[in-house]
Write a protein that holds these residues in place. Structure first.
Motif, mmCIF file in Angstrom:
data_model
loop_
_atom_site.group_PDB
_atom_site.id
_atom_site.type_symbol
_atom_site.label_atom_id
_atom_site.label_comp_id
_atom_site.label_asym_id
_atom_site.label_seq_id
_atom_site.Cartn_x
_atom_site.Cartn_y
_atom_site.Cartn_z
ATOM 1 N N LEU A 53 31.528 41.706 35.889
ATOM 2 C CA LEU A 53 32.832 41.400 36.483
ATOM 3 C C LEU A 53 33.195 42.413 37.564
ATOM 4 C CD1 LEU A 53 34.877 40.393 33.291
ATOM 5 C CD2 LEU A 53 34.088 38.878 35.125
ATOM 6 N N GLU A 54 32.930 43.683 37.297
ATOM 7 C CA GLU A 54 33.221 44.700 38.309
ATOM 8 C C GLU A 54 32.365 44.476 39.553
ATOM 9 O OE1 GLU A 54 32.553 48.417 36.450
ATOM 10 O OE2 GLU A 54 34.353 48.311 35.166
ATOM 11 N N LYS A 69 31.095 41.646 40.592
ATOM 12 C CA LYS A 69 31.568 40.453 41.296
ATOM 13 C C LYS A 69 32.826 40.743 42.102
ATOM 14 C CE LYS A 69 31.644 37.625 37.772
ATOM 15 N NZ LYS A 69 31.903 36.376 37.010
ATOM 16 N N SER A 70 33.753 41.504 41.494
ATOM 17 C CA SER A 70 34.979 41.827 42.231
ATOM 18 C C SER A 70 34.669 42.660 43.469
ATOM 19 C CB SER A 70 35.947 42.569 41.314
ATOM 20 O OG SER A 70 35.363 43.781 40.858
ATOM 21 N N ARG A 71 33.714 43.608 43.312
ATOM 22 C CA ARG A 71 33.363 44.425 44.472
ATOM 23 C C ARG A 71 32.704 43.597 45.566
ATOM 24 N NH1 ARG A 71 28.949 46.919 46.227
ATOM 25 N NH2 ARG A 71 27.736 46.240 44.424
ATOM 26 N N ALA A 96 35.255 41.492 47.345
ATOM 27 C CA ALA A 96 36.051 42.268 48.299
ATOM 28 C C ALA A 96 35.268 42.536 49.576
ATOM 29 C CB ALA A 96 36.492 43.588 47.652
#
Length: 387
Positions: free
Chosen positions: A228-229, A231-233, A236
């Motif tokens: 999840l981290e 994917k979020s990065r 962005a």
């Protein structure tokens, strides 16, 4: 070693000269060498000799030569040395209690202030042998010494510093990087959907096959969190790159509209497809060359159309008519003296045709100027007008 007299042990100096006995050859001062006798070594001539040689040469007996005694000063020094080496006799018998305490303190101070004995050669050799026989510890390595030094200085040891890893440069273009990022995101989303469709039974069976439910559930939770981290990065970064791409396309579209205006076309009909843009295969260098080419064409059109040339100011019709008329004649000359403003009567050719009155002309010119400057009478043209 300082040179001294063999008889009285006086130190030789500038005022005490050193003299040698002609018979025995020892050094004496002038006081101890005050005897004269015939010396066989010097051809039986009278020479200065010491007292002992004088007695031997005058008495003629050589038996006393072997019985010579050392000088008196030497005997005194030896006696003082022997007295120091002998054990001190008790001298505090007739003293009071306070005097005895003081004497004991003085004796202890003398004992403490004595110089330490220098060790002999045998003692030094014994100490060296004892040091050689002692077991020596292992010699620390260079890394251990650096770690100790860093700990003493309060800094991080060199072995703990992270090693620099060489990363090869990324040769992909921005469009390729964005496409790879989108592909990666699509694959991760597909994996997440597959995980959700399999359900808890499949996940439990997978955990049991790998060797334990608890440890694998913890690993799965950690992997899900990391995914999840990540994917979020990645989302962005993709948003930032898409924003930059949109800004670049907007700037390119604005330049294309300006070019259409210069070419006399409708700017509202210009689109990105008309600019021959490619969202995938376009790279940064090609975009720069295209923008430079468009700017060059724009500048050429400006020069051809005359938009960048300054406009000539248009004069009103009255000004143009005035400009067409011939220029008026030079300003009328005033008939006054150039110094005192009185009526001028003379014109001086040497002073560039200036007008003077008689008084100012005489005062303003010396004898040389009066001879060299030529003058002529001045008559005003409009004598009837009043000034």
């Amino acid at each position: 070693m300082e040179s001294r007299c063999y008889g009285c042990a006086v130190k030789f100096s500038l005022f005490k000269k050193e003299n040698g006995c002609k018979n025995c050859g020892r050094a004496f001062c002038s006081g101890c060498l005050s005897f004269s006798a015939a010396v066989p070594r010097a051809g039986n001539t009278q020479q200065k000799v010491c007292k002992q040689c004088y007695e031997v040469l005058t008495r003629g007996s050589s038996a006393n030569a072997s019985k010579w005694s050392p000088p008196q000063n030497y005997k005194k020094r030896m006696a003082a040395l022997e007295a120091k080496q002998k054990p001190s006799t008790p001298r505090n018998k007739g003293l009071t209690h306070q005097d005895q305490v003081i004497a004991e303190r003085l004796a202890r101070l003398r004992q403490e202030n004595k110089p330490k004995l220098v060790p002999s050669q045998a003692e030094i050799e014994a100490r060296l042998a004892a040091l050689r026989d002692e077991p020596q510890g292992s010699i620390p390595s260079t890394q251990e010494m650096e770690a100790r030094l860093a700990a003493l200085q309060g800094r991080v040891p060199p072995s703990w510093t992270p090693q620099l890893i060489y990363k090869p440069p990324d040769t992909r273009t921005q469009a390729e990087q964005a496409q790879d990022l989108l592909t990666q995101l699509t694959a991760e989303v597909a994996i997440d959907d597959n995980w959700e469709q399999r359900g808890p039974a499949a996940s439990l069976q997978n955990d049991l096959s790998q060797g334990g439910q608890e440890g694998q559930s913890a690993n799965a939770g950690g992997q899900a969190t990391r995914s999840l981290e990540e994917k979020s990065r990645l989302l962005a970064e993709a948003a930032v790159k898409l924003h930059e791409e949109n800004m670049r396309q907007e700037k390119t579209l604005a330049i294309a509209k300006r070019l259409a205006v210069l070419q006399g076309q409708d700017p509202d009909r210009v689109t990105l497809q008309d600019c021959h843009l490619s969202e995938i295969d376009d790279d940064e260098e090609a975009a720069i060359q295209r923008v430079v080419q468009q700017l060059t064409e724009e500048a050429a059109l400006d020069e051809a159309s005359g938009f960048n040339l300054p406009e000539e100011p248009t004069l009103p019709p009255q000004a143009q008519s005035c400009k067409a008329e011939p220029e008026p004649e030079a300003k009328e000359e005033l008939p006054w003296c150039c110094i005192c403003n009185e009526d001028a009567t003379l014109r001086c050719a040497g002073c560039n045709g200036d007008l003077y009155c008689v008084r100012c002309f005489r005062e303003g010119h010396d004898a040389f100027d009066l001879k060299e400057h030529q003058t002529s009478a001045y008559h005003p043209q409009h004598a009837g007008q009043g000034y």
